[in-house]
Design a protein around this motif. Structure first.
Motif, PDB file in Angstrom:
ATOM      1  N   HIS A 180      -4.967  -8.286  -0.827  1.00 38.53           N
ATOM      2  CA  HIS A 180      -3.623  -8.709  -1.211  1.00 38.53           C
ATOM      3  C   HIS A 180      -2.803  -7.522  -1.716  1.00 38.53           C
ATOM      4  CE1 HIS A 180      -0.448 -11.279  -2.744  1.00 38.53           C
ATOM      5  NE2 HIS A 180      -0.540 -10.667  -3.911  1.00 38.53           N
ATOM      6  N   TYR A 181      -3.388  -6.721  -2.624  1.00 38.60           N
ATOM      7  CA  TYR A 181      -2.625  -5.605  -3.195  1.00 38.60           C
ATOM      8  C   TYR A 181      -2.492  -4.447  -2.220  1.00 38.60           C
ATOM      9  CZ  TYR A 181      -1.393  -7.811  -7.400  1.00 38.60           C
ATOM     10  OH  TYR A 181      -0.785  -8.669  -8.265  1.00 38.60           O
ATOM     11  N   LEU A 182      -3.493  -4.247  -1.372  1.00 37.21           N
ATOM     12  CA  LEU A 182      -3.375  -3.197  -0.364  1.00 37.21           C
ATOM     13  C   LEU A 182      -2.242  -3.548   0.604  1.00 37.21           C
ATOM     14  CD1 LEU A 182      -4.458  -0.592   0.877  1.00 37.21           C
ATOM     15  CD2 LEU A 182      -6.014  -1.977   2.244  1.00 37.21           C
ATOM     16  N   ARG A 183      -2.237  -4.798   1.040  1.00 34.81           N
ATOM     17  CA  ARG A 183      -1.213  -5.240   1.982  1.00 34.81           C
ATOM     18  C   ARG A 183       0.188  -5.122   1.370  1.00 34.81           C
ATOM     19  NH1 ARG A 183       1.240  -9.978   2.622  1.00 34.81           N
ATOM     20  NH2 ARG A 183       2.193 -10.406   4.646  1.00 34.81           N
ATOM     21  N   LEU A 184       0.335  -5.606   0.117  1.00 41.33           N
ATOM     22  CA  LEU A 184       1.631  -5.502  -0.554  1.00 41.33           C
ATOM     23  C   LEU A 184       2.058  -4.041  -0.696  1.00 41.33           C
ATOM     24  CD1 LEU A 184       1.723  -8.051  -3.526  1.00 41.33           C
ATOM     25  CD2 LEU A 184       3.027  -8.111  -1.403  1.00 41.33           C
ATOM     26  N   THR A 185       1.084  -3.176  -1.006  1.00 44.81           N
ATOM     27  CA  THR A 185       1.404  -1.759  -1.161  1.00 44.81           C
ATOM     28  C   THR A 185       1.963  -1.196   0.145  1.00 44.81           C
ATOM     29  OG1 THR A 185      -0.291  -1.502  -2.858  1.00 44.81           O
ATOM     30  CG2 THR A 185       0.422   0.507  -1.752  1.00 44.81           C
ATOM     31  N   HIS A 200       5.506  -2.588   0.630  1.00 45.02           N
ATOM     32  CA  HIS A 200       6.498  -2.016  -0.281  1.00 45.02           C
ATOM     33  C   HIS A 200       6.748  -0.531   0.019  1.00 45.02           C
ATOM     34  CE1 HIS A 200       7.094  -5.272  -3.492  1.00 45.02           C
ATOM     35  NE2 HIS A 200       6.454  -5.832  -2.472  1.00 45.02           N
ATOM     36  N   LEU A 201       5.772   0.125   0.653  1.00 46.35           N
ATOM     37  CA  LEU A 201       5.988   1.516   1.079  1.00 46.35           C
ATOM     38  C   LEU A 201       6.804   1.567   2.372  1.00 46.35           C
ATOM     39  CD1 LEU A 201       2.427   3.066   0.599  1.00 46.35           C
ATOM     40  CD2 LEU A 201       4.480   3.775  -0.628  1.00 46.35           C
ATOM     41  N   GLY A 202       6.922   0.427   3.051  1.00 49.32           N
ATOM     42  CA  GLY A 202       7.593   0.405   4.349  1.00 49.32           C
ATOM     43  C   GLY A 202       6.709   0.973   5.451  1.00 49.32           C
ATOM     44  N   ALA A 203       5.394   1.091   5.180  1.00 49.06           N
ATOM     45  CA  ALA A 203       4.497   1.700   6.165  1.00 49.06           C
ATOM     46  C   ALA A 203       4.053   0.695   7.223  1.00 49.06           C
ATOM     47  CB  ALA A 203       3.281   2.300   5.470  1.00 49.06           C
ATOM     48  N   SER A 204       3.963  -0.583   6.854  1.00 47.24           N
ATOM     49  CA  SER A 204       3.514  -1.609   7.796  1.00 47.24           C
ATOM     50  C   SER A 204       4.184  -2.927   7.433  1.00 47.24           C
ATOM     51  CB  SER A 204       1.988  -1.764   7.709  1.00 47.24           C
ATOM     52  OG  SER A 204       1.560  -2.826   8.538  1.00 47.24           O
ATOM     53  N   ASP A 205       4.302  -3.819   8.427  1.00 46.78           N
ATOM     54  CA  ASP A 205       4.884  -5.123   8.081  1.00 46.78           C
ATOM     55  C   ASP A 205       3.801  -6.089   7.598  1.00 46.78           C
ATOM     56  OD1 ASP A 205       3.628  -6.061  10.365  1.00 46.78           O
ATOM     57  OD2 ASP A 205       5.447  -6.148  11.568  1.00 46.78           O
ATOM     58  N   GLU A 230       8.161   2.421  -6.879  1.00 44.06           N
ATOM     59  CA  GLU A 230       7.231   1.775  -7.803  1.00 44.06           C
ATOM     60  C   GLU A 230       6.336   0.849  -6.971  1.00 44.06           C
ATOM     61  OE1 GLU A 230       7.437  -0.454 -12.108  1.00 44.06           O
ATOM     62  OE2 GLU A 230       8.877  -1.061 -10.595  1.00 44.06           O
ATOM     63  N   LEU A 231       5.033   0.942  -7.171  1.00 47.02           N
ATOM     64  CA  LEU A 231       4.103   0.183  -6.338  1.00 47.02           C
ATOM     65  C   LEU A 231       3.838  -1.199  -6.944  1.00 47.02           C
ATOM     66  CD1 LEU A 231       1.811   3.204  -5.610  1.00 47.02           C
ATOM     67  CD2 LEU A 231       3.442   2.130  -4.051  1.00 47.02           C
ATOM     68  N   PRO A 232       3.408  -2.152  -6.109  1.00 47.95           N
ATOM     69  CA  PRO A 232       3.265  -3.538  -6.586  1.00 47.95           C
ATOM     70  C   PRO A 232       2.434  -3.686  -7.867  1.00 47.95           C
ATOM     71  CG  PRO A 232       3.077  -3.468  -4.218  1.00 47.95           C
ATOM     72  CD  PRO A 232       3.168  -2.042  -4.667  1.00 47.95           C
ATOM     73  N   LEU A 233       1.325  -2.961  -7.962  1.00 47.14           N
ATOM     74  CA  LEU A 233       0.521  -3.166  -9.168  1.00 47.14           C
ATOM     75  C   LEU A 233       1.175  -2.563 -10.410  1.00 47.14           C
ATOM     76  CD1 LEU A 233      -2.382  -4.537  -9.675  1.00 47.14           C
ATOM     77  CD2 LEU A 233      -2.667  -2.321 -10.785  1.00 47.14           C
ATOM     78  N   GLN A 234       1.856  -1.417 -10.243  1.00 51.05           N
ATOM     79  CA  GLN A 234       2.587  -0.828 -11.383  1.00 51.05           C
ATOM     80  C   GLN A 234       3.667  -1.802 -11.843  1.00 51.05           C
ATOM     81  OE1 GLN A 234       4.146   2.637  -9.431  1.00 51.05           O
ATOM     82  NE2 GLN A 234       2.302   3.866  -9.779  1.00 51.05           N
ATOM     83  N   LEU A 238       7.552 -12.839  -8.207  1.00 49.83           N
ATOM     84  CA  LEU A 238       8.595 -11.827  -7.991  1.00 49.83           C
ATOM     85  C   LEU A 238       8.134 -10.716  -7.045  1.00 49.83           C
ATOM     86  CD1 LEU A 238       9.803 -11.615 -11.683  1.00 49.83           C
ATOM     87  CD2 LEU A 238      11.148 -12.468  -9.743  1.00 49.83           C
ATOM     88  N   ILE A 239       6.830 -10.428  -7.068  1.00 49.75           N
ATOM     89  CA  ILE A 239       6.314  -9.325  -6.244  1.00 49.75           C
ATOM     90  C   ILE A 239       5.741  -9.917  -4.960  1.00 49.75           C
ATOM     91  CG2 ILE A 239       4.762  -7.349  -6.182  1.00 49.75           C
ATOM     92  CD1 ILE A 239       4.900  -7.533  -9.338  1.00 49.75           C
ATOM     93  N   THR A 240       6.565  -9.935  -3.925  1.00 55.40           N
ATOM     94  CA  THR A 240       6.236 -10.662  -2.703  1.00 55.40           C
ATOM     95  C   THR A 240       6.305  -9.734  -1.499  1.00 55.40           C
ATOM     96  OG1 THR A 240       8.523 -11.223  -2.250  1.00 55.40           O
ATOM     97  CG2 THR A 240       7.312 -12.718  -3.692  1.00 55.40           C
ATOM     98  N   ASP A 241       6.249 -10.324  -0.309  1.00 55.27           N
ATOM     99  CA  ASP A 241       6.387  -9.550   0.927  1.00 55.27           C
ATOM    100  C   ASP A 241       7.777  -8.943   1.065  1.00 55.27           C
ATOM    101  OD1 ASP A 241       3.879 -10.398   1.457  1.00 55.27           O
ATOM    102  OD2 ASP A 241       4.347 -11.371   3.373  1.00 55.27           O
ATOM    103  N   ASP A 242       8.720  -9.402   0.266  1.00 54.86           N
ATOM    104  CA  ASP A 242      10.076  -8.873   0.325  1.00 54.86           C
ATOM    105  C   ASP A 242      10.320  -8.003  -0.912  1.00 54.86           C
ATOM    106  OD1 ASP A 242      12.756  -8.350   0.424  1.00 54.86           O
ATOM    107  OD2 ASP A 242      13.393 -10.397  -0.043  1.00 54.86           O
ATOM    108  N   PRO A 243      10.230  -6.668  -0.762  1.00 57.30           N
ATOM    109  CA  PRO A 243      10.420  -5.799  -1.927  1.00 57.30           C
ATOM    110  C   PRO A 243      11.812  -6.014  -2.544  1.00 57.30           C
ATOM    111  CG  PRO A 243       9.687  -4.524  -0.017  1.00 57.30           C
ATOM    112  CD  PRO A 243       9.997  -5.911   0.474  1.00 57.30           C
ATOM    113  N   GLY A 244      12.770  -6.451  -1.717  1.00 55.48           N
ATOM    114  CA  GLY A 244      14.133  -6.680  -2.194  1.00 55.48           C
ATOM    115  C   GLY A 244      14.208  -7.750  -3.278  1.00 55.48           C
ATOM    116  N   TRP A 245      13.248  -8.670  -3.281  1.00 51.93           N
ATOM    117  CA  TRP A 245      13.236  -9.755  -4.271  1.00 51.93           C
ATOM    118  C   TRP A 245      12.971  -9.187  -5.670  1.00 51.93           C
ATOM    119  CZ3 TRP A 245      15.406 -14.140  -4.463  1.00 51.93           C
ATOM    120  CH2 TRP A 245      14.923 -15.220  -5.200  1.00 51.93           C
ATOM    121  N   ALA A 246      11.981  -8.309  -5.768  1.00 50.07           N
ATOM    122  CA  ALA A 246      11.677  -7.680  -7.055  1.00 50.07           C
ATOM    123  C   ALA A 246      12.803  -6.730  -7.462  1.00 50.07           C
ATOM    124  CB  ALA A 246      10.343  -6.931  -6.979  1.00 50.07           C
TER     125      ALA A 246
END
Lengths: 95, 480
Positions: free
Chosen positions: B173-178, B181-186, B299-303, B322-330
């Motif tokens: 979950h956190y790897l995927r979110l990371t 949020h980095l914009g590296a993968s969807d 800022e990364l999801p876990l931070q 708040l910390i979801t697949d859409d970084p824009g939400w956070a």
């Protein structure tokens, strides 16, 4: 470790190369000269020589992430031994 | 006997680039078969690969985010094997302990009492294969649209830090979110852009050796991963307990039957005949390039999660909303908090009415007429008791429709909440005088009749009276 005429025919077949007997003869002698060269290379004493990943001292160049080039599907499939439904036909797989 | 389960994880993520790894064919999902191909990704003789700058950058940034060492000199290797979906007869990949772009890193995942570290062995760059498809009549064909798509492989360190299905799920979950949020993968599992293959082993508690491992494939969701690991560990334990023998093998997960089945005996590593790809000279990074990318990491999801919980006082549950697949939400939330107002109230409004309205309209937050400033404005009206919850809902709905600021709506429509105690007391007395029966019943002990009387007061004040004050004053008057 010279290559036999039979092995050469098999490789040509796998590579889908249609070679005449004359061409096969020429190829046979050329390839065996290359292979002999490699046996010479294997005789070299290389202990203590630094490992290098590449023959030339170059570093890679990077390209920008912008689409360009490409083949049409017709072009892409034109060299395929057989195609169907836009796909390259391949032998069915074991798994 | 008690057993400890150990889980290593191999994740493949397709990178978010416009073009493929070694050619400039478009990188996309779906579409007509064999329409995004060229001599390079078809492996035609004489073609040469050229590295995609963006793909390299994604992997460096991911490696930095995962606290990895960066190989300042990094080589591509050929991994040789024969399969119809691999046109060149080899996959361009990266081999070795300290050669992959990133190595020896770690990621934190939440645990019951804080965070756990999961060590990462390597983050490397390679290319995806084509897709084998079945045709009617038992025939098979290949679509090479996916061949050469940039693929990042992330592998956890050995011995594994993950020991339960829940930890495996949290890690993914956190790897995927990371990555998202980095914009590296969807991170879209259903499209195959995020794929995970756990390897599982069990060993008697206290043993310093790990048991025979199996690798599990065909896991289509995080839920399947966690059930699959649980199932596999149980299967292994029961095999050992019944005197059976385990084999190192690859097993597939059958989602329908919820069991694993043997797929094939694992190849030995040297079968791949890895060697440096002579077509690709080494990548050489300089300090400036790496440090530039490090400094620009978001800022990364876990931070972010830690900050929300420890600095803003949100619950773990709120943080997860708040910390979801859409970084824009956070980011939207952060902007609202920076404008002032209670983080908890802002979070509640975002994930309550606002989210429901956005979902209904199919809009991202930024494209709606409600800005973070609107939310903060509404929350301020509530916090200062100028409107009550019921009014807030109505005002917010209007604001969502028209983009008008909540405080402007309050002013224009004279909706301000009534907090003047003497006026409320007047309305309470009126309601009591007009409903003597209800008052009588209250005195006889039917105290829940008070709700009816409060309703009368709200009606008289057009819903504007502060419900808390009404309730307190009403009790005072009834008990008099």
């Amino acid at each position: 470790m010279p290559i036999s005429m039979d092995e050469l025919r098999q490789i040509a077949d796998l590579a889908r190369l249609r070679l005449s007997d004359v061409e096969l003869e020429a190829m046979h002698s050329d390839l065996n000269r290359v292979l002999t060269h490699f046996t010479h290379l294997q005789e070299l004493q290389l202990a203590g020589v630094e490992v290098s990943a590449h023959a030339v001292d170059a570093q890679s160049v990077w390209d920008n992430d912008e689409p360009s080039g490409g083949l049409s599907r017709e072009q892409a499939l034109s060299s395929a031994p057989s195609a169907e439904s836009g796909l390259f036909l391949v032998p069915t797989i074991i798994e | 006997m008690r057993y400890v389960t150990s889980v290593g994880m191999e994740v493949h993520a397709e990178l978010l680039t416009k073009t493929k790894m070694f050619c400039r064919c478009p990188n996309a999902f779906g579409g007509e078969v064999n329409t995004r191909v060229c001599p390079v990704c078809l492996g035609l003789p004489g073609s040469l690969p050229v590295i995609n700058r963006q793909a390299v950058e994604h992997v460096v940034r991911t490696a930095l985010a995962l606290n990895c060492q960066i190989a300042m000199w990094s080589v591509f290797h050929r991994k040789n094997y024969f399969y119809p979906d691999l046109p060149k007869g080899y996959q361009i990949s990266q081999y070795g302990e300290t050669n992959p772009i990133g190595y020896h890193g770690w990621i934190e995942i939440p645990s019951e009492d804080g965070e756990n570290k999961v060590s990462i062995q390597r983050v490397h760059l390679e290319e995806d294969t084509g897709k084998l498809m079945h045709l009617p009549g038992g025939k098979a064909g290949v679509d090479f649209n996916r061949a050469g798509v940039p693929l990042m492989e992330i592998v956890t360190a050995f011995p594994p830090d993950i020991h339960t299905p829940d930890e495996a799920r949290e890690y993914l979950h956190y790897l995927r979110l990371t990555l998202i949020h980095l914009g590296a993968s969807d991170g879209k599992m259903e499209q195959g852009s995020f794929r995970c293959e756990p390897n599982i082993s069990v060993a008697p508690e206290g043993s310093d050796k790990l048991g025979t491992k199996t690798e599990l494939k065909n896991l289509g969701s995080f839920k399947a991963v966690s059930i699959g690991i649980q199932h596999e560990a149980e299967r292994m334990i029961s095999t050992i307990d019944n005197g059976g023998e385990l084999h190192q093998e690859t097993r597939g997960w059958d989602e329908g039957r919820q069991i694993s089945y043997p797929m094939r005996k694992k190849e030995r590593e040297h079968d791949y005949r890895y060697f440096p790809d002579p077509d690709l000279p080494p990548m050489v990074f300089d300090e400036e390039y790496i440090e530039g990318l490090r400094a620009a990491l978001p800022e990364l999801p876990l931070q972010r999660r830690k900050r929300y919980i420890r600095q803003l006082g949100l619950s773990a549950y709120d943080a997860s909303l708040l910390i979801t697949d859409d970084p824009g939400w956070a980011e939207y939330f952060d902007e609202a908090v920076s404008l002032g107002g209670s983080p908890k109230l802002i979070c509640n409004w975002m994930n309550g009415d606002f989210l429901a309205m956005l979902n209904e309209e199919g809009l991202p937050a930024r494209e709606s007429s409600v800005s973070p400033a609107h939310i903060v404005d509404l929350v301020a009206l509530l916090e200062s008791n100028r409107i009550n919850g019921k009014q807030a809902k109505e005002i917010f709905e209007q604001s969502f429709k028209t983009g008008e600021k909540p405080s402007d709506i309050v002013k224009r429509e004279g909706l301000e909440q009534l907090t003047d105690e003497s006026e409320i007391r007047k309305a309470v007395k009126e309601a009591m005088n007009q409903n003597p029966d209800a008052v009588q019943k209250y005195k006889e002990g039917k105290t829940n009749i008070q709700g009816f009387l409060i309703g009368q007061v709200m009606k008289k004040t057009q819903g504007k009276a502060n419900p808390e004050i009404v309730s307190r004053v009403m009790t005072e008057e009834l008990e008099r």
